[in-house]
Design a protein around this motif. Structure first.
Motif, PDB file in Angstrom:
ATOM      1  N   GLY A 118       0.783  -1.237   0.000  1.00  0.00           N
ATOM      2  CA  GLY A 118       0.000   0.000   0.000  1.00  0.00           C
ATOM      3  C   GLY A 118       0.807   1.275   0.000  1.00  0.00           C
ATOM      4  O   GLY A 118       0.366   2.290   0.537  1.00  0.00           O
ATOM      5  N   GLY A 119       2.007   1.246  -0.597  1.00  0.00           N
ATOM      6  CA  GLY A 119       2.847   2.437  -0.653  1.00  0.00           C
ATOM      7  C   GLY A 119       3.703   2.663   0.569  1.00  0.00           C
ATOM      8  O   GLY A 119       4.396   3.674   0.676  1.00  0.00           O
ATOM      9  N   ILE A 120       3.672   1.702   1.503  1.00  0.00           N
ATOM     10  CA  ILE A 120       4.415   1.820   2.759  1.00  0.00           C
ATOM     11  C   ILE A 120       5.221   0.551   2.986  1.00  0.00           C
ATOM     12  O   ILE A 120       4.744  -0.563   2.724  1.00  0.00           O
ATOM     13  CB  ILE A 120       3.454   2.047   3.945  1.00  0.00           C
ATOM     14  N   ILE A 121       6.424   0.696   3.484  1.00  0.00           N
ATOM     15  CA  ILE A 121       7.214  -0.441   3.941  1.00  0.00           C
ATOM     16  C   ILE A 121       6.992  -0.577   5.440  1.00  0.00           C
ATOM     17  O   ILE A 121       7.305   0.325   6.217  1.00  0.00           O
ATOM     18  CB  ILE A 121       8.707  -0.258   3.621  1.00  0.00           C
ATOM     19  N   TRP A 122       6.425  -1.717   5.840  1.00  0.00           N
ATOM     20  CA  TRP A 122       6.069  -1.992   7.223  1.00  0.00           C
ATOM     21  C   TRP A 122       7.134  -2.864   7.867  1.00  0.00           C
ATOM     22  O   TRP A 122       7.672  -3.781   7.237  1.00  0.00           O
ATOM     23  CB  TRP A 122       4.733  -2.722   7.278  1.00  0.00           C
ATOM     24  N   ALA A 123       7.423  -2.606   9.130  1.00  0.00           N
ATOM     25  CA  ALA A 123       8.387  -3.410   9.882  1.00  0.00           C
ATOM     26  C   ALA A 123       7.731  -3.928  11.160  1.00  0.00           C
ATOM     27  O   ALA A 123       6.906  -3.245  11.771  1.00  0.00           O
ATOM     28  CB  ALA A 123       9.622  -2.577  10.229  1.00  0.00           C
ATOM     29  N   TYR A 124       8.119  -5.130  11.528  1.00  0.00           N
ATOM     30  CA  TYR A 124       7.652  -5.698  12.800  1.00  0.00           C
ATOM     31  C   TYR A 124       8.871  -5.940  13.680  1.00  0.00           C
ATOM     32  O   TYR A 124       9.783  -6.679  13.311  1.00  0.00           O
ATOM     33  CB  TYR A 124       6.884  -6.997  12.578  1.00  0.00           C
ATOM     34  N   MET A 125       8.881  -5.307  14.865  1.00  0.00           N
ATOM     35  CA  MET A 125      10.053  -5.340  15.738  1.00  0.00           C
ATOM     36  C   MET A 125       9.807  -6.130  17.023  1.00  0.00           C
ATOM     37  O   MET A 125      10.606  -6.079  17.947  1.00  0.00           O
ATOM     38  CB  MET A 125      10.486  -3.905  16.072  1.00  0.00           C
ATOM     39  N   GLY A 126       8.707  -6.866  17.075  1.00  0.00           N
ATOM     40  CA  GLY A 126       8.368  -7.607  18.281  1.00  0.00           C
ATOM     41  C   GLY A 126       8.734  -9.076  18.181  1.00  0.00           C
ATOM     42  O   GLY A 126       9.376  -9.530  17.224  1.00  0.00           O
ATOM     43  N   PRO A 127       8.315  -9.875  19.170  1.00  0.00           N
ATOM     44  CA  PRO A 127       8.602 -11.319  19.168  1.00  0.00           C
ATOM     45  C   PRO A 127       7.963 -11.997  17.965  1.00  0.00           C
ATOM     46  O   PRO A 127       6.791 -11.755  17.649  1.00  0.00           O
ATOM     47  CB  PRO A 127       7.966 -11.807  20.473  1.00  0.00           C
ATOM     48  N   ALA A 128       8.714 -12.850  17.283  1.00  0.00           N
ATOM     49  CA  ALA A 128       8.236 -13.490  16.057  1.00  0.00           C
ATOM     50  C   ALA A 128       6.958 -14.281  16.291  1.00  0.00           C
ATOM     51  O   ALA A 128       6.060 -14.307  15.440  1.00  0.00           O
ATOM     52  CB  ALA A 128       9.322 -14.394  15.480  1.00  0.00           C
ATOM     53  N   GLU A 129       6.865 -14.920  17.452  1.00  0.00           N
ATOM     54  CA  GLU A 129       5.704 -15.762  17.723  1.00  0.00           C
ATOM     55  C   GLU A 129       4.422 -14.969  17.923  1.00  0.00           C
ATOM     56  O   GLU A 129       3.320 -15.536  17.934  1.00  0.00           O
ATOM     57  CB  GLU A 129       5.963 -16.646  18.948  1.00  0.00           C
ATOM     58  N   HIS A 130       4.537 -13.658  18.082  1.00  0.00           N
ATOM     59  CA  HIS A 130       3.358 -12.817  18.294  1.00  0.00           C
ATOM     60  C   HIS A 130       3.075 -11.890  17.116  1.00  0.00           C
ATOM     61  O   HIS A 130       2.281 -10.960  17.238  1.00  0.00           O
ATOM     62  CB  HIS A 130       3.522 -11.989  19.565  1.00  0.00           C
ATOM     63  N   MET A 131       3.705 -12.148  15.958  1.00  0.00           N
ATOM     64  CA  MET A 131       3.514 -11.260  14.812  1.00  0.00           C
ATOM     65  C   MET A 131       2.045 -11.260  14.375  1.00  0.00           C
ATOM     66  O   MET A 131       1.480 -12.301  14.064  1.00  0.00           O
ATOM     67  CB  MET A 131       4.392 -11.702  13.639  1.00  0.00           C
ATOM     68  N   PRO A 132       1.418 -10.081  14.333  1.00  0.00           N
ATOM     69  CA  PRO A 132       0.010 -10.007  13.922  1.00  0.00           C
ATOM     70  C   PRO A 132      -0.114  -9.866  12.403  1.00  0.00           C
ATOM     71  O   PRO A 132       0.890  -9.765  11.688  1.00  0.00           O
ATOM     72  CB  PRO A 132      -0.480  -8.739  14.625  1.00  0.00           C
ATOM     73  N   GLU A 133      -1.351  -9.847  11.929  1.00  0.00           N
ATOM     74  CA  GLU A 133      -1.589  -9.502  10.531  1.00  0.00           C
ATOM     75  C   GLU A 133      -1.320  -8.013  10.334  1.00  0.00           C
ATOM     76  O   GLU A 133      -1.358  -7.221  11.279  1.00  0.00           O
ATOM     77  CB  GLU A 133      -3.041  -9.809  10.161  1.00  0.00           C
ATOM     78  N   LEU A 134      -1.067  -7.638   9.088  1.00  0.00           N
ATOM     79  CA  LEU A 134      -0.896  -6.219   8.779  1.00  0.00           C
ATOM     80  C   LEU A 134      -2.186  -5.462   9.090  1.00  0.00           C
ATOM     81  O   LEU A 134      -3.285  -6.020   8.984  1.00  0.00           O
ATOM     82  CB  LEU A 134      -0.540  -6.035   7.307  1.00  0.00           C
ATOM     83  N   PRO A 135      -2.085  -4.191   9.466  1.00  0.00           N
ATOM     84  CA  PRO A 135      -3.297  -3.419   9.779  1.00  0.00           C
ATOM     85  C   PRO A 135      -4.153  -3.211   8.533  1.00  0.00           C
ATOM     86  O   PRO A 135      -3.662  -3.252   7.400  1.00  0.00           O
ATOM     87  CB  PRO A 135      -2.746  -2.096  10.312  1.00  0.00           C
ATOM     88  N   PHE A 136      -5.433  -2.985   8.762  1.00  0.00           N
ATOM     89  CA  PHE A 136      -6.391  -2.748   7.682  1.00  0.00           C
ATOM     90  C   PHE A 136      -6.740  -1.268   7.706  1.00  0.00           C
ATOM     91  O   PHE A 136      -7.586  -0.825   8.488  1.00  0.00           O
ATOM     92  CB  PHE A 136      -7.651  -3.605   7.909  1.00  0.00           C
ATOM     93  N   LEU A 137      -6.082  -0.499   6.856  1.00  0.00           N
ATOM     94  CA  LEU A 137      -6.208   0.957   6.858  1.00  0.00           C
ATOM     95  C   LEU A 137      -6.630   1.421   5.472  1.00  0.00           C
ATOM     96  O   LEU A 137      -5.988   1.085   4.468  1.00  0.00           O
ATOM     97  CB  LEU A 137      -4.879   1.602   7.256  1.00  0.00           C
ATOM     98  N   GLU A 138      -7.682   2.207   5.420  1.00  0.00           N
ATOM     99  CA  GLU A 138      -8.279   2.551   4.132  1.00  0.00           C
ATOM    100  C   GLU A 138      -7.291   3.192   3.173  1.00  0.00           C
ATOM    101  O   GLU A 138      -7.307   2.926   1.964  1.00  0.00           O
ATOM    102  CB  GLU A 138      -9.486   3.474   4.335  1.00  0.00           C
ATOM    103  N   TRP A 139      -6.398   4.034   3.672  1.00  0.00           N
ATOM    104  CA  TRP A 139      -5.504   4.759   2.769  1.00  0.00           C
ATOM    105  C   TRP A 139      -4.504   3.842   2.078  1.00  0.00           C
ATOM    106  O   TRP A 139      -3.926   4.222   1.071  1.00  0.00           O
ATOM    107  CB  TRP A 139      -4.790   5.888   3.503  1.00  0.00           C
TER     108      TRP A 139
END
Length: 423
Positions: free
Chosen positions: A129-150
């Motif tokens: 969606g035009g953004i590079i997202w990073a996850y910096m938390g524990p791998a076992e708790h990685m959530p789905e990407l957010p659902f944002l209209e933009w």
């Protein structure tokens, strides 16, 4: 007001802090996709949550986010060679892939297996969606990407920007959910023409209704309008740093404030039209700082208007009555007052009123979420299904609850985002 202990908990976001641990459980908007425009392009320095990192796009178009400093002799990988599927340190040639694995160590003998024992800190990334997202938390708790209209609308329908703001991230969030300041800071005195604009100008003490939700907060600000009607501005706050702004027209707006460190944040601004492409004039105005966005010093994420030049305030314009603040642009008006409170405002000395209802609740939600995580609770607002909401701006008859009268306006339906994705 908050106690000194609570203020510390709310504002400290580095590794192993309660708030830092909480924020690391969410996907983080780290870069604009255009910052890494092509495979093997130059790497980019990124600072997030007090950590100095470097991002690169490898030969296969995968994005990596690594500790900036090579584990060999701590040289900066910003100067690295981005080549053949990895980032190579120019000091001794050690090379790392996007997962942080050392894939080449030419400074060691060919028979050595030392490279198999060396890794560098890395964080998973997604380019969506035009953004590079990073996850910096524990791998076992990685959530789905957010659902944002933009992030769902076509590229032609959106304009994103980011800039450096010199204050703690939550200071800016407090400004983003504060609908009362609109009647002052953003007031253009000569343009109170529509019923909504007149309500903002004439009723400067809105009544707030704040509700906790599965995704964050639903905030309604009510002002008296005309003929037994009231004007509602309905703001959405999505954990842990997003706001959706009540629109005046078809083009919508939102923000995110992501900590660089405790005294600086990345201020993201999002503008999008769900139905039509943005016009060239709209985008030109946004780039020039005449909307939510700010004019940037070329080649940087620093603003032309800044605290060193007093945000180019025009005292004559302020005195003339044409503009309340004398500062150009909504974005820089916000920056001026938020940065003026200091890098980390001392909330033990403030005096809050009824118009601060949303801020009081938001602080408590964030603090409780950080404490809850320490006690093993799942952070709120991680479920993308709960994020299908919109901000709204509406005139309603006196006595009609905004939750009922604006219900359809506040929902992002499947038809809305399917239409956008198929545009």
């Amino acid at each position: 007001m908050l106690s000194a202990v609570e203020n510390k908990l709310l504002t400290e976001t580095g590794p192993n802090t309660p708030m830092g641990n909480l924020l690391r459980r969410y996907w983080i908007p780290a870069l604009l996709s255009e910052e890494l425009p092509a495979p093997d392009c130059p790497p980019v320095r990124v600072k997030l949550l007090g950590e100095k990192l470097v991002a690169f796009r490898d030969s296969n178009n995968n994005v990596g986010l690594l500790d900036e400093f090579c584990p060999h002799r701590r040289a900066s990988l910003f100067f690295g060679r981005n080549e053949e599927g990895g980032l190579r340190c120019v000091y001794h040639g050690w090379k790392f892939d996007t997962c942080g694995k050392c894939v080449d160590m030419p400074s060691e003998p060919p028979e050595s297996n030392f490279k198999n024992k060396v890794t560098i800190k890395s964080y998973p990334c997604r380019d969506v969606g035009g953004i590079i997202w990073a996850y910096m938390g524990p791998a076992e708790h990685m959530p789905e990407l957010p659902f944002l209209e933009w992030t769902l609308v076509p590229k032609s329908h959106r304009y994103f920007s980011k800039r450096i703001q010199e204050n703690n991230f939550f200071q800016s969030i407090e400004g983003g959910i504060d609908s009362s300041h609109i009647s002052f800071l953003h007031r253009n005195i000569q343009r109170s023409k529509t019923d909504a604009q007149k309500a903002l100008a004439n009723d400067r003490s809105p009544k707030f209704e704040v509700s906790k939700t599965d995704y964050g907060l639903l905030i309604g600000a009510k002002r008296k309008a005309v003929e037994q009607t009231v004007y509602w501005r309905i703001t959405q706050f999505l954990m842990p740093w997003y706001t959706m702004i009540p629109p005046f027209g078809p083009t919508r707006g939102g923000h995110a404030w992501v900590p660089m460190d405790d005294e600086h944040c990345w201020h993201w601004s999002f503008s999008w039209n769900p139905l039509d492409p943005l016009t060239e004039e709209e985008v030109r105005e946004m780039r020039a700082g005449n909307d939510l966005h700010a004019e940037l010093i070329p080649g940087t994420f620093r603003t032309v208007q800044n605290k060193e030049n007093n945000y180019l305030i025009d005292w004559e314009l302020q005195a003339s009555g044409k503009a309340f603040s004398g500062i150009k642009g909504i974005g820089m008006q916000d920056a001026a007052v938020q940065e003026s409170s200091g890098a980390i405002t001392d909330r033990t000395t403030e005096r809050l009123g009824t118009s601060d209802a949303a801020i009081i609740v938001a602080r408590r939600v964030m603090i409780n979420a950080a404490k809850g995580l320490e006690n093993g609770e799942t952070p709120p607002g991680l479920d993308p299904e709960k994020q299908k909401v919109r901000a709204a701006s509406i005139m309603l008859p006196e006595g009609i609850a905004f939750q009922d009268g604006a219900k359809e306006l506040m929902m992002l339906t499947e038809q809305d985002y399917v239409t956008s994705q198929n545009d």
